[in-house]
Scaffold this active site. Structure first.
Site, PDB file in Angstrom:
ATOM      1  N   ASP A   1       0.888  -1.166   0.000  1.00  0.00           N
ATOM      2  CA  ASP A   1       0.000   0.000   0.000  1.00  0.00           C
ATOM      3  C   ASP A   1       0.920   1.208   0.000  1.00  0.00           C
ATOM      4  O   ASP A   1       1.639   1.439   0.974  1.00  0.00           O
ATOM      5  CB  ASP A   1      -0.877  -0.051   1.260  1.00  0.00           C
ATOM      6  CG  ASP A   1      -1.621   1.257   1.516  1.00  0.00           C
ATOM      7  OD1 ASP A   1      -1.485   2.204   0.718  1.00  0.00           O
ATOM      8  OD2 ASP A   1      -2.343   1.316   2.539  1.00  0.00           O
TER       9      ASP A   1
ATOM     10  N   TYR B   1       2.840   0.729  14.758  1.00  0.00           N
ATOM     11  CA  TYR B   1       1.863   0.570  13.690  1.00  0.00           C
ATOM     12  C   TYR B   1       2.220   1.420  12.480  1.00  0.00           C
ATOM     13  O   TYR B   1       2.406   2.607  12.576  1.00  0.00           O
ATOM     14  CB  TYR B   1       0.464   0.952  14.178  1.00  0.00           C
ATOM     15  CG  TYR B   1      -0.559   0.833  13.072  1.00  0.00           C
ATOM     16  CD1 TYR B   1      -0.943  -0.423  12.629  1.00  0.00           C
ATOM     17  CD2 TYR B   1      -1.079   1.948  12.459  1.00  0.00           C
ATOM     18  CE1 TYR B   1      -1.844  -0.563  11.604  1.00  0.00           C
ATOM     19  CE2 TYR B   1      -1.994   1.820  11.430  1.00  0.00           C
ATOM     20  CZ  TYR B   1      -2.371   0.561  11.012  1.00  0.00           C
ATOM     21  OH  TYR B   1      -3.269   0.433   9.986  1.00  0.00           O
TER      22      TYR B   1
ATOM     23  N   LYS C   1      -1.233  -2.146   7.644  1.00  0.00           N
ATOM     24  CA  LYS C   1      -1.544  -3.545   7.938  1.00  0.00           C
ATOM     25  C   LYS C   1      -0.869  -4.478   6.962  1.00  0.00           C
ATOM     26  O   LYS C   1      -0.485  -4.103   5.879  1.00  0.00           O
ATOM     27  CB  LYS C   1      -3.039  -3.759   7.918  1.00  0.00           C
ATOM     28  CG  LYS C   1      -3.526  -4.001   9.317  1.00  0.00           C
ATOM     29  CD  LYS C   1      -4.970  -4.368   9.383  1.00  0.00           C
ATOM     30  CE  LYS C   1      -5.806  -3.646   8.395  1.00  0.00           C
ATOM     31  NZ  LYS C   1      -5.784  -2.204   8.566  1.00  0.00           N
TER      32      LYS C   1
HETATM   33  C1  F6R Z   1      -5.823   0.979   7.089  1.00  0.00           C
HETATM   34  C2  F6R Z   1      -7.102   0.755   7.712  1.00  0.00           C
HETATM   35  C3  F6R Z   1      -7.926   1.888   8.165  1.00  0.00           C
HETATM   36  C4  F6R Z   1      -7.202   2.860   9.047  1.00  0.00           C
HETATM   37  C5  F6R Z   1      -8.151   3.963   9.514  1.00  0.00           C
HETATM   38  C6  F6R Z   1      -7.448   5.028  10.324  1.00  0.00           C
HETATM   39  O1  F6R Z   1      -5.476  -0.063   6.264  1.00  0.00           O
HETATM   40  O2  F6R Z   1      -7.511  -0.332   7.877  1.00  0.00           O
HETATM   41  O3  F6R Z   1      -9.081   1.395   8.814  1.00  0.00           O
HETATM   42  O4  F6R Z   1      -6.617   2.219  10.130  1.00  0.00           O
HETATM   43  O5  F6R Z   1      -8.737   4.578   8.394  1.00  0.00           O
HETATM   44  O6  F6R Z   1      -6.382   5.502   9.593  1.00  0.00           O
HETATM   45  P1  F6R Z   1      -5.450   6.730  10.078  1.00  0.00           P
HETATM   46  O7  F6R Z   1      -4.935   6.368  11.427  1.00  0.00           O
HETATM   47  O8  F6R Z   1      -4.401   6.770   9.030  1.00  0.00           O
HETATM   48  O9  F6R Z   1      -6.335   7.942  10.112  1.00  0.00           O
HETATM   49 MG    MG Z   2      -3.621   2.268   3.631  1.00  0.00          MG
HETATM   50 MG    MG Z   3      -4.496  -2.306   2.699  1.00  0.00          MG
END
Ligand code: F6R
Ligand code: MG
Ligand code: MG
Length: 371
Positions: free
Chosen positions: A11, A228, A231
């Site tokens: 990603d 983190y 993923k």
């Molecule tokens: C990323 C994912 C999303 C993010 C969520 C918060 O693959 O699964 O659910 O974890 O959108 O993202 P941030 O912390 O970047 O705002």
């Molecule tokens: Mg992403």
């Molecule tokens: Mg992804």
């Protein structure tokens, strides 16, 4: 002829948020891979997508873990990152954890599934790619494909499969691997595979002749980076037919929906939805988790395909069931088992919260103490 099939995913920028990839990123990777094909380094390639992940599917004759192939994938992701930065896409370059390539993309962020084999007279393969989940999402379907005769009749009927398959299992926290033969080791296998936060299947071999049958990615970004950073959305390759499970036996586990970890903030359980690529953009609560299955026939390493295998009305009722399963989990909100246990969450504010509640406790304790 010996062929290597390499699937490397990352990603490197989401459009919009973490929901999908931008077509210009796909184009940027295709340009890099086309140049490598023109130079004769790759036999063929296809760039797939699921959610915010780009999946480079490449054939060549350079074997697994090949430095030049991994560097090529790295360069393709770097090219896409440049575009992602220009467009200010979300999390540009997020899975490229290092500034410089160091010989193998494993451990540097991208996910890798690779296998080398002698191409059979006809070589059907399936490439699975998933988003908003983790490598353990393959535990249950791989068990069903290669060890459950109620799913795979071929285990009983096909003499080439009757001796069963050996599973290679990785302990994610220690890095130890185990080889477990089935059917006799089945209960031991399931004792491990049921622990989805701890054990993942990395490869499966046919016992009759040791042929590789499946290979899956097992990177855990959270463990690699120590914090983190995105993923570890997994990929997997499965060989099919004549001594391997039939296409329908390979896909059937996904017709019986199950919950996986990784929905919303990598911290929730959600049902894994089998979809064609055009349905693989995630919106509801950043999900639900998706899986795409691309089928190819190999012809001297050329990728004939893809056939987008979940593009079949037979999966419509499955997806309806998944909406119900998603609703049930969503009702639980921030409560377990909808939210993952504390040490499996990819975000946690708990240490600060504990400090704060200790502060509240100090402040107001006196109000309740009478002498
Ligand atoms: C990323 C994912 C999303 C993010 C969520 C918060 O693959 O699964 O659910 O974890 O959108 O993202 P941030 O912390 O970047 O705002
Ligand atoms: Mg992403
Ligand atoms: Mg992804």
């Amino acid at each position: 002829m010996k062929v290597t099939l390499s699937v490397i995913k990352a990603d490197v920028g989401g459009y919009v948020g973490h929901s999908a990839t931008h077509p210009k990123l796909i184009e940027a990777t295709e340009k890099v891979l086309q140049e490598a094909k023109d130079r004769g380094m790759l036999i063929d390639f296809f760039v797939g997508k699921v959610g915010d992940d780009i999946n480079l599917i490449m054939t060549h004759q350079m074997g697994v873990d090949n430095e030049e192939i991994h560097k090529l994938a790295w360069d393709a992701f770097l090219a896409a990152t440049e575009v992602a930065k220009e467009l200010k896409l979300y999390g540009a370059g997020q899975d490229l954890l290092s500034d410089t390539f160091s010989g193998n993309v494993k451990g540097m962020g991208p996910g890798v599934a690779e296998m080398e084999f002698e191409e059979r007279p006809s070589e059907p393969v399936v490439v699975f790619m998933a988003d908003k989940t983790s490598p353990s999402a393959w535990n249950l379907p791989l068990y069903e494909m290669f060890a459950d005769p109620m799913n795979t009749s071929g285990l009983v009927i096909d003499p080439k499969m009757h001796e069963g398959f050996t599973f290679e299992v990785l302990e994610l926290k220690t890095g130890e691997t185990f080889l477990i033969p089935t059917p006799e080791g089945l209960y031991d296998l399931l004792a491990l595979l049921g622990s989805i936060t701890r054990y993942v299947v990395t490869r499966v071999f046919r016992r009759k002749d040791g042929e590789i049958a499946a290979a899956a990615s097992s990177q855990r970004l959270s463990l690699i980076a120590g914090k983190y950073v995105g993923k570890d959305d997994p990929v997997m390759i499965v060989r099919s037919q004549s001594g391997f499970p039939a296409i329908g036996e390979i896909l059937e586990p996904f017709a019986k929906p199950f919950y996986v970890e990784g929905w919303m903030r990598g911290s929730h359980m959600g049902p894994l939805m089998p979809v064609p690529m055009h349905m693989a953009n995630v919106s509801r609560f950043d999900g639900p988790p998706r899986v795409v299955a691309l089928g190819f026939q190999l012809a001297n390493g050329k990728l004939i395909g893809p056939r987008d295998l979940f593009d079949d009305p037979a999966y419509e009722p499955v997806r309806q069931e998944i909406h119900q399963m998603a609703n049930i989990m969503r009702r639980m909100g921030i409560f377990e088992p909808s939210r993952l246990p504390e040490d499996e969450m990819e975000y946690t504010a708990l240490p600060q919260i504990i400090e704060r509640v200790k502060g509240y406790t100090q402040e107001i304790k006196g109000d309740f103490e009478h002498d």
